[in-house]
Write an enzyme that holds these catalytic residues in place. Structure first.
Site, PDB file in Angstrom:
ATOM      1  N   SER A  45       0.835  -1.187   0.000  1.00  0.00           N
ATOM      2  CA  SER A  45       0.000   0.000   0.000  1.00  0.00           C
ATOM      3  C   SER A  45       0.880   1.250   0.000  1.00  0.00           C
ATOM      4  CB  SER A  45      -0.947  -0.047   1.199  1.00  0.00           C
ATOM      5  OG  SER A  45      -2.117   0.652   0.953  1.00  0.00           O
ATOM      6  N   ASP A  58      -8.652  -5.513  -5.842  1.00  0.00           N
ATOM      7  CA  ASP A  58      -8.236  -4.372  -5.038  1.00  0.00           C
ATOM      8  C   ASP A  58      -8.476  -3.067  -5.790  1.00  0.00           C
ATOM      9  OD1 ASP A  58      -7.051  -2.630  -3.259  1.00  0.00           O
ATOM     10  OD2 ASP A  58      -4.992  -3.214  -3.755  1.00  0.00           O
ATOM     11  N   HIS A  83      -6.386  -6.487  -1.351  1.00  0.00           N
ATOM     12  CA  HIS A  83      -5.283  -5.575  -1.041  1.00  0.00           C
ATOM     13  C   HIS A  83      -4.077  -6.317  -0.469  1.00  0.00           C
ATOM     14  CE1 HIS A  83      -4.036  -1.462  -0.828  1.00  0.00           C
ATOM     15  NE2 HIS A  83      -3.863  -1.443   0.470  1.00  0.00           N
TER      16      HIS A  83
END
Length: 501
Positions: A177, A430, A455
């Site tokens: 991320s 995602d 994710h």
């Protein structure tokens, strides 16, 4: 949602947490939660250490230092010269990321690697000005990705110079991320420090002019569309149903009771916040749509969107109260799967381990990530991206205005072909893949796609219910690691021979 939603919409945070209502921010500032134990039976143990970092790496007026926290596990490290896997910390408590990045723990023994998890400045315990760090924009001034990357570089330099046997250790940056963005940028900016980087679910292109602002929410919608008949369409119709029901005092009361809200809805502002909370819920579910039970944000069942959509698969138009009953049951899958919550708190954040105000500040300065909805290609109410409104909200909150083009100027935007040895992995489920690198750029700037992945699924612990696509992705990542380490050792050997002659 109007102007009030502009800041909120762009702050659907990168660690799979969704945005939090602005009104709830301050109470969440210093709350933290420890990570969960390994689900694969691997023992998690580490030393907690602190390193004196300069508050400002790029100027000479502010000469103060702060203690940056980092975690180390050297159980499997093979000295001398064993590799170091270096996690580039995200916007939150580093112990949480340490406990949720099982991939690193599972491959450490195979590589004879040391694991280092470095905390990002202004998060967790790494506060440059202690409890004054968030007091005003002068204290927040040193919260930038560039300063964080410099922290990582100085820390690695110190480790290699002070740890016996580490001088020639090849270092690989790993992150997911925002941490994945940092891992990629770290390899770009400090290629002499790391031999390669794994950037998982890293939306380095979610910036102005790089990708369409509506793609994020389009992927969220697709996740619901594929998980249940008419699921996305019924969520799309729920916004009007909420407006209809909430138009009377009795309707507000019914809505509050139906959803079991801790704080009853009283007025139009409350309804706007309620709808934003629901939008956050659908986004969070898309990001954590894992194939097994997990508790990354909340305790959830396997394939949670499929479970949610069982309550939202009406094949024909139904009365508003019937539709909203389905929505309430669906939200309870996310917020009350265990059945232990007495009520649903619309001001709660996804987890106390993440630093909301810090990320709000970063989004209000250099992490400008446009997002929008149109209600046609997505299941949300239309909301345009309005940079001026966003800038005004940031200025009102922090006394700072965002620099829309700064990330492109500093990190190159889409012009990154000059770099090397970076893996960009993205999951097809995602929504952050909308801003990710999803095609190979060169032979060593490679994309790995995980169609069944949410994710940063590849960074999580392996699980019996993992889809074949994520197993294949991890195997490919390991092969690249081996290649980079081999290249680095060959280069080190050549340099040593050259010195001797």
């Amino acid at each position: 949602m109007g102007r009030a939603g502009t800041l909120r919409t762009t702050l659907v945070l990168l660690v799979c947490l969704g945005s939090s209502p602005v009104r709830a921010l301050k109470s969440q500032l210093f709350t933290r939660r420890g990570g969960s134990p390994s689900s694969s039976g691997i023992s998690i143990s580490y030393k907690t250490l602190y390193f004196d970092q300069k508050i400002d790496h790029f100027g000479f007026l502010e000469d103060g230092t702060f203690k940056q926290r980092y975690l180390v596990n050297d159980k499997h490290w093979q000295q001398p010269g064993g590799p170091i896997f270096f996690y580039t910390g995200n916007e939150g408590d580093i112990t949480w990321f340490c406990n949720n990045t099982g991939f690193m723990w599972e491959i450490a023994e195979e590589f004879g690697a040391m694991l280092v998890f470095a905390e990002h400045r202004y998060y967790g315990e790494s506060l440059p000005f202690g409890h004054d760090s968030y007091s005003d924009n002068k204290h927040l001034n040193y919260l930038t990705s560039e300063q964080a990357l410099a922290d990582f570089a100085v820390l690695i330099q110190n480790l290699k110079s002070t740890l016996p046997g580490a001088q020639n250790s090849p270092v690989i940056a790993i992150g997911g991320s925002y941490g994945g963005m940092l891992a990629a940028w770290f390899r770009m900016k400090y290629p002499h420090m790391v031999v390669g980087a794994l950037a998982s679910s890293a939306p380095i292109w979610q910036f102005p002019g790089m990708v369409p602002c509506g793609d994020f929410y389009k992927i969220v919608t697709q996740d619901f569309a594929r998980s249940g008949s008419n699921c996305d369409k019924n969520i799309g119709m729920s916004w009007k149903a909420i407006e209809n029901v909430s138009s009377t005092a009795s309707g507000l009361q019914w809505l509050s009771e139906e959803f079991g809200l801790c704080t009853p809805l009283k007025n139009r502002n409350d309804v706007a916040g309620f709808k934003s909370w629901l939008q956050e819920t659908w986004v969070n579910l898309a990001m954590v749509d894992y194939p097994y039970e997990a508790n990354f944000l909340q305790p959830l069942p396997a394939w949670p969107i499929q479970v949610v959509c069982k309550y939202l698969s009406f094949s024909h138009s139904v009365p508003d109260d019937h539709l909203l009953h389905g929505v309430s049951q669906a939200t309870k899958v996310y917020y009350n799967y265990t059945g232990s919550s007495p009520c649903l708190n619309t001001s709660q954040t996804a987890t106390g381990s993440l630093g909301f105000i810090g990320w709000f500040y970063q989004a209000c300065t250099e992490m400008v990530m446009p997002m929008c909805t149109d209600g046609v290609r997505d299941m949300f109410e239309p909301e345009e991206w309005n940079f001026q409104a966003f800038s005004d909200e940031c200025n009102a909150m922090f006394g700072a205005r965002p620099r829309a083009e700064w990330a492109r100027a500093v990190y190159g935007g889409k012009d990154i072909a000059a770099h090397s040895n970076i893996i960009f992995s993205n999951g097809g489920l995602d929504p952050w893949s909308a801003g990710g690198v999803t095609h190979n750029i060169t032979e060593s700037l490679v994309s790995i796609l995980i169609p069944d992945g949410a994710h940063h699924l590849d960074l999580r612990y392996s699980n019996d219910r993992d889809p074949p696509s994520v197993r294949a992705a991890r195997a490919l990542e390991v092969n690249y690691f081996r290649k980079w380490i081999k290249q680095a050792r060959k280069h080190t050997h050549k340099a040593t021979v050259f010195k001797m002659h």
